[in-house]
Scaffold this active site. Structure first.
Site, mmCIF file in Angstrom:
data_model
loop_
_atom_site.group_PDB
_atom_site.id
_atom_site.type_symbol
_atom_site.label_atom_id
_atom_site.label_comp_id
_atom_site.label_asym_id
_atom_site.label_seq_id
_atom_site.Cartn_x
_atom_site.Cartn_y
_atom_site.Cartn_z
ATOM 1 N N GLY A 15 -11.034 30.950 4.016
ATOM 2 C CA GLY A 15 -12.406 31.737 4.036
ATOM 3 C C GLY A 15 -13.352 30.862 3.678
ATOM 4 O O GLY A 15 -13.498 29.979 2.809
ATOM 5 N N ARG A 76 -8.120 30.382 9.172
ATOM 6 C CA ARG A 76 -6.547 30.691 8.252
ATOM 7 C C ARG A 76 -5.821 30.147 9.147
ATOM 8 O O ARG A 76 -5.510 31.198 9.935
ATOM 9 C CB ARG A 76 -6.684 31.917 7.911
ATOM 10 C CG ARG A 76 -8.073 32.469 7.045
ATOM 11 C CD ARG A 76 -7.706 33.908 6.420
ATOM 12 N NE ARG A 76 -8.852 34.461 5.585
ATOM 13 C CZ ARG A 76 -9.393 34.157 4.375
ATOM 14 N NH1 ARG A 76 -8.486 33.164 3.598
ATOM 15 N NH2 ARG A 76 -10.422 34.594 3.803
ATOM 16 N N GLY A 106 -9.553 27.057 -0.259
ATOM 17 C CA GLY A 106 -9.084 27.974 -1.398
ATOM 18 C C GLY A 106 -7.608 27.732 -1.624
ATOM 19 O O GLY A 106 -7.003 26.808 -1.240
ATOM 20 N N ASP A 131 -13.902 33.809 -4.536
ATOM 21 C CA ASP A 131 -13.352 34.422 -5.679
ATOM 22 C C ASP A 131 -13.043 33.981 -6.946
ATOM 23 O O ASP A 131 -12.793 34.622 -7.980
ATOM 24 C CB ASP A 131 -11.766 34.791 -4.946
ATOM 25 C CG ASP A 131 -11.868 35.628 -3.762
ATOM 26 O OD1 ASP A 131 -12.856 36.180 -3.399
ATOM 27 O OD2 ASP A 131 -10.640 35.861 -3.312
ATOM 28 N N ARG A 175 -9.819 39.547 -3.587
ATOM 29 C CA ARG A 175 -8.182 40.362 -3.067
ATOM 30 C C ARG A 175 -7.569 40.369 -4.316
ATOM 31 O O ARG A 175 -6.862 41.560 -4.470
ATOM 32 C CB ARG A 175 -7.890 39.154 -2.099
ATOM 33 C CG ARG A 175 -7.255 40.065 -0.862
ATOM 34 C CD ARG A 175 -6.730 39.091 0.010
ATOM 35 N NE ARG A 175 -7.100 37.574 -0.219
ATOM 36 C CZ ARG A 175 -7.376 36.847 1.077
ATOM 37 N NH1 ARG A 175 -7.094 37.414 2.278
ATOM 38 N NH2 ARG A 175 -7.721 35.574 0.662
ATOM 39 N N GLY A 189 -25.510 44.820 -15.070
ATOM 40 C CA GLY A 189 -25.486 45.856 -16.207
ATOM 41 C C GLY A 189 -24.825 47.121 -15.665
ATOM 42 O O GLY A 189 -25.271 48.124 -15.521
ATOM 43 N N ALA A 190 -23.594 46.935 -14.931
ATOM 44 C CA ALA A 190 -22.901 47.892 -14.611
ATOM 45 C C ALA A 190 -22.371 48.980 -15.646
ATOM 46 O O ALA A 190 -22.042 48.317 -16.773
ATOM 47 C CB ALA A 190 -21.830 47.673 -13.631
ATOM 48 N N ARG A 258 -20.302 36.372 1.701
ATOM 49 C CA ARG A 258 -19.645 34.853 1.879
ATOM 50 C C ARG A 258 -20.865 34.240 2.495
ATOM 51 O O ARG A 258 -20.654 32.932 2.859
ATOM 52 C CB ARG A 258 -18.564 34.974 2.763
ATOM 53 C CG ARG A 258 -17.183 35.572 2.021
ATOM 54 C CD ARG A 258 -16.206 34.513 2.231
ATOM 55 N NE ARG A 258 -15.506 34.312 3.360
ATOM 56 C CZ ARG A 258 -14.707 34.764 4.138
ATOM 57 N NH1 ARG A 258 -14.100 35.746 3.467
ATOM 58 N NH2 ARG A 258 -14.395 34.552 5.269
HETATM 59 O O1 F6P Z 1 -10.635 34.599 -0.324
HETATM 60 C C1 F6P Z 1 -11.966 34.791 -0.091
HETATM 61 C C2 F6P Z 1 -12.266 36.217 0.507
HETATM 62 O O2 F6P Z 1 -13.546 36.330 0.676
HETATM 63 C C3 F6P Z 1 -11.712 37.466 -0.328
HETATM 64 O O3 F6P Z 1 -12.388 37.750 -1.400
HETATM 65 C C4 F6P Z 1 -11.446 38.093 0.970
HETATM 66 O O4 F6P Z 1 -10.407 39.375 0.362
HETATM 67 C C5 F6P Z 1 -10.994 37.653 1.836
HETATM 68 O O5 F6P Z 1 -11.378 36.211 1.862
HETATM 69 C C6 F6P Z 1 -11.495 38.188 3.292
HETATM 70 O O6 F6P Z 1 -10.939 37.236 4.198
HETATM 71 P P1 F6P Z 1 -11.465 37.478 5.830
HETATM 72 O O7 F6P Z 1 -12.761 36.789 5.658
HETATM 73 O O8 F6P Z 1 -10.270 36.591 6.583
HETATM 74 O O9 F6P Z 1 -11.289 38.805 6.122
#
Ligand code: F6P
Length: 325
Positions: A15, A76, A106, A131, A175, A189-190, A258
């Site tokens: 990612g 990936r 990652g 993450d 994830r 502040g949740a 992202r």
């Molecule tokens: O590992 C980073 C991440 O942004 C996770 O938080 C999320 O679950 C995943 O990648 C999403 O992956 P993709 O962009 O392949 O849907």
């Protein structure tokens, strides 16, 4: 024959995360200062398998510091976990004259880096994942920018939540790790944070929200990590049926987390990691990852990175909870 320059292959994998571009820039320019050269590998490990290479000089990385994403693209790659494809990748590296490889990515990507190191390739990893689930480093590239994106979004949601007297269930990425959720809970502040590490029941969430209503709060913000067992849509439905004082709305922040221009902290972290990785590689180190340890930029063995699990400081869970009163 003129002396061959030390040649570094560079790829981004898994990612993407904001900060990868300043890191690429740092690797290329730091390499030049060591009289080394960089070959950019497109599309992560897929590009390594397919031999999609392009030379990267200092001028090629101008003007990318402030850009999210990665100019090298990323994928990936499931097949890179197979020995056959790793062998193909090594063959391509050898014919391109690469003396070492830097992998920005990652957990899965760093596993791939370790697998190559075990087959004799000189590899240095750089942790890149919003993450913050990578063992050995206080922060990975992308976390700070993603956190700021989340904080900004929740600040906006709170405005409308307050005006309407609503509860908002906000799903953030993560994830298998609730780091973003917990830290976002503190800085935004949740009223409650739900993570894979701290499972709760629907009834517990409903009670917390109703208590907030009874204490006179004008809204409730519940941050839910995407990897938590309770899913936001189911939770919203259940809460509305139970009548908790506030009506409920759901916001899934998704991939917006992202992207975006890396923060100042991010650019600095990415730059330091890039410079460190080049220094490590040209001085003959391998099978290690650049890691922020307090104020120091260090190196940790990839064997440990790929075998250990990063846990969230328990004080953060406590802090998020006590400050939600
Ligand atoms: O590992 C980073 C991440 O942004 C996770 O938080 C999320 O679950 C995943 O990648 C999403 O992956 P993709 O962009 O392949 O849907």
């Amino acid at each position: 024959m003129a002396n061959k320059k030390f040649t570094i292959g560079l790829l981004t994998s898994g990612g993407d995360s904001p900060g990868m571009n300043p890191c690429i820039r740092a690797v290329v320019r730091a390499a030049a200062s060591h009289d080394a050269q960089v070959i950019g590998i497109m599309d992560g490990y897929e590009g390594l398998i397919n031999g999609e290479f392009r030379p990267l000089g200092p001028r090629d990385v101008g003007g990318i510091m402030q850009r999210g994403g990665t100019i090298l693209q990323t994928r990936r790659s499931k097949r890179f976990m197979e020995k056959t494809y790793q062998r193909e990748a090594i063959r391509n590296m050898n014919s391109a004259g690469m003396d070492g490889l830097i992998v920005i990515g990652g957990e899965g990507s760093l596993k791939g880096a370790h697998a190559l190191a075990e087959q004799g390739i000189k590899v240095v990893g750089i942790p890149g994942s919003i993450d913050n689930d990578i063992w050995g480093t206080d922060m990975a590239i992308g976390v700070d920018t993603a956190m700021n994106t989340i904080m900004d979004a929740i600040d906006k949601l709170r405005d409308t939540a307050s005006s309407h007297g609503r509860a908002f269930l906000v799903e953030v990425m993560g994830r298998g790790c609730g780091y973003l959720a917990v830290l976002a809970g503190i800085v935004s502040g949740a009223e409650m944070v739900i993570t894979p590490e701290s499972p709760v029941t629907v009834e517990e969430v409903a009670k917390a929200v109703e208590d907030a209503y009874l204490r006179g709060k004008r809204h409730a913000i519940i941050i839910v990590a995407e990897g938590a067992s309770l899913k936001v849509v189911d939770l919203a439905r259940a809460m509305d049926e139970m009548d908790v004082g506030f009506t409920t709305r759901v916001t899934i922040l998704g991939h917006i987390q992202r992207g975006g221009s890396p923060t100042a902290f991010e650019r600095m972290l990415a730059t330091r990691m890039g410079v460190k990785a080049v220094e490590a590689l040209v001085s003959g180190q391998t099978d290690v990852m650049a890691a922020l340890q307090g104020r120091t930029m260090g190196l940790v063995p990839l064997t440990e990175v790929t075998n250990k699990t990063r846990s969230i400081n328990p004080e953060y869970f406590e802090m998020a909870h006590i400050l939600s009163r």
